[in-house]
Motif scaffolding. Structure first.
Motif, PDB file in Angstrom:
ATOM      1  N   UNK A  46     -27.681 -16.257 -53.036  1.00 42.35           N
ATOM      2  CA  UNK A  46     -27.859 -14.914 -53.587  1.00 42.35           C
ATOM      3  C   UNK A  46     -29.329 -14.548 -53.446  1.00 42.35           C
ATOM      4  N   UNK A  47     -29.664 -13.337 -53.823  1.00 40.17           N
ATOM      5  CA  UNK A  47     -31.065 -12.929 -53.730  1.00 40.17           C
ATOM      6  C   UNK A  47     -31.846 -13.407 -54.951  1.00 40.17           C
ATOM      7  N   UNK A  87     -37.060 -19.726 -59.011  1.00 42.53           N
ATOM      8  CA  UNK A  87     -36.032 -18.715 -58.777  1.00 42.53           C
ATOM      9  C   UNK A  87     -35.683 -18.550 -57.296  1.00 42.53           C
ATOM     10  N   UNK A  88     -36.656 -18.641 -56.416  1.00 39.55           N
ATOM     11  CA  UNK A  88     -36.361 -18.514 -54.986  1.00 39.55           C
ATOM     12  C   UNK A  88     -35.529 -19.684 -54.489  1.00 39.55           C
ATOM     13  N   UNK A  89     -35.862 -20.898 -54.929  1.00 40.01           N
ATOM     14  CA  UNK A  89     -35.085 -22.068 -54.528  1.00 40.01           C
ATOM     15  C   UNK A  89     -33.658 -21.972 -55.071  1.00 40.01           C
ATOM     16  N   UNK A 123     -44.426 -19.889 -64.951  1.00 36.93           N
ATOM     17  CA  UNK A 123     -43.480 -19.732 -63.843  1.00 36.93           C
ATOM     18  C   UNK A 123     -42.104 -20.174 -64.316  1.00 36.93           C
ATOM     19  N   UNK A 124     -41.082 -19.478 -63.832  1.00 30.99           N
ATOM     20  CA  UNK A 124     -39.722 -19.820 -64.231  1.00 30.99           C
ATOM     21  C   UNK A 124     -39.299 -21.131 -63.582  1.00 30.99           C
ATOM     22  N   UNK A 125     -38.646 -21.965 -64.376  1.00 31.23           N
ATOM     23  CA  UNK A 125     -38.085 -23.225 -63.886  1.00 31.23           C
ATOM     24  C   UNK A 125     -36.614 -23.262 -64.302  1.00 31.23           C
TER      25      UNK A 125
END
Length: 157
Positions: free
Chosen positions: A17-18, A8-10, A40-42
């Motif tokens: 966006x945040x 999500x951060x990438x 973990x989200x992918x």
């Protein structure tokens, strides 16, 4: 997962966006994402691209809708918002005044309670002084009685 997945951060960095926006999109199911074995989200790059395109279309629709509105309607909305702001400011001032009044009332009650406590303590101090005076009188009395008695060897005879 394959190498084309993003965290999500990438994805947030890539979409400018945040991370919270990405997480909201995942929770709303507007952005398709999967969890891996470590929970973990992918996010696949294709899904992110589709989401970004849909999001750009939605933003451009909103901008074009606002551009289509006549100036009188926009002015009317502005007047409604200004009136609402004025009402809210008045409510805030009234609540501030109420808070101030309650604080003054509280302070007055505290001062009254402090005076009551001082009066009670003075009463206790007076009673304590009276009791000590009586105790001293009794001690003097016992000492006088003891002095007047002749000391005997046996207390019973």
């Amino acid at each position: 997962m394959t190498l084309t997945t993003l965290t999500p951060q990438q994805a947030a960095d890539k979409a400018s966006v945040s991370r919270g926006t990405i997480m909201n999109a995942i929770n709303d199911k507007t952005l398709v994402a999967l969890r891996d074995n470590r929970n973990r989200w992918q996010i696949s790059a294709d899904n992110l691209s589709k989401w970004m395109a849909d999001r750009t279309d939605n933003i451009s629709d909103i901008i074009s809708d606002n551009a289509d509105k006549p100036d009188s309607e926009a002015a009317h909305q502005f007047d409604e918002k200004a009136m609402r702001i004025a009402v809210l400011e008045t409510e805030v001032k009234a609540k501030d005044q109420r808070i101030s009044d309650l604080e003054q009332e509280r302070d007055a009650r505290l001062a009254d309670k402090d005076q009551q406590i001082a009066d009670i303590r003075k009463g206790f101090d007076d009673q304590i002084a009276q009791i000590k005076g009586e105790r001293d009188r009794w001690v003097d009395h016992v000492q006088r009685v003891e002095r007047g008695r002749r000391r005997k060897w046996w207390p019973f005879g």
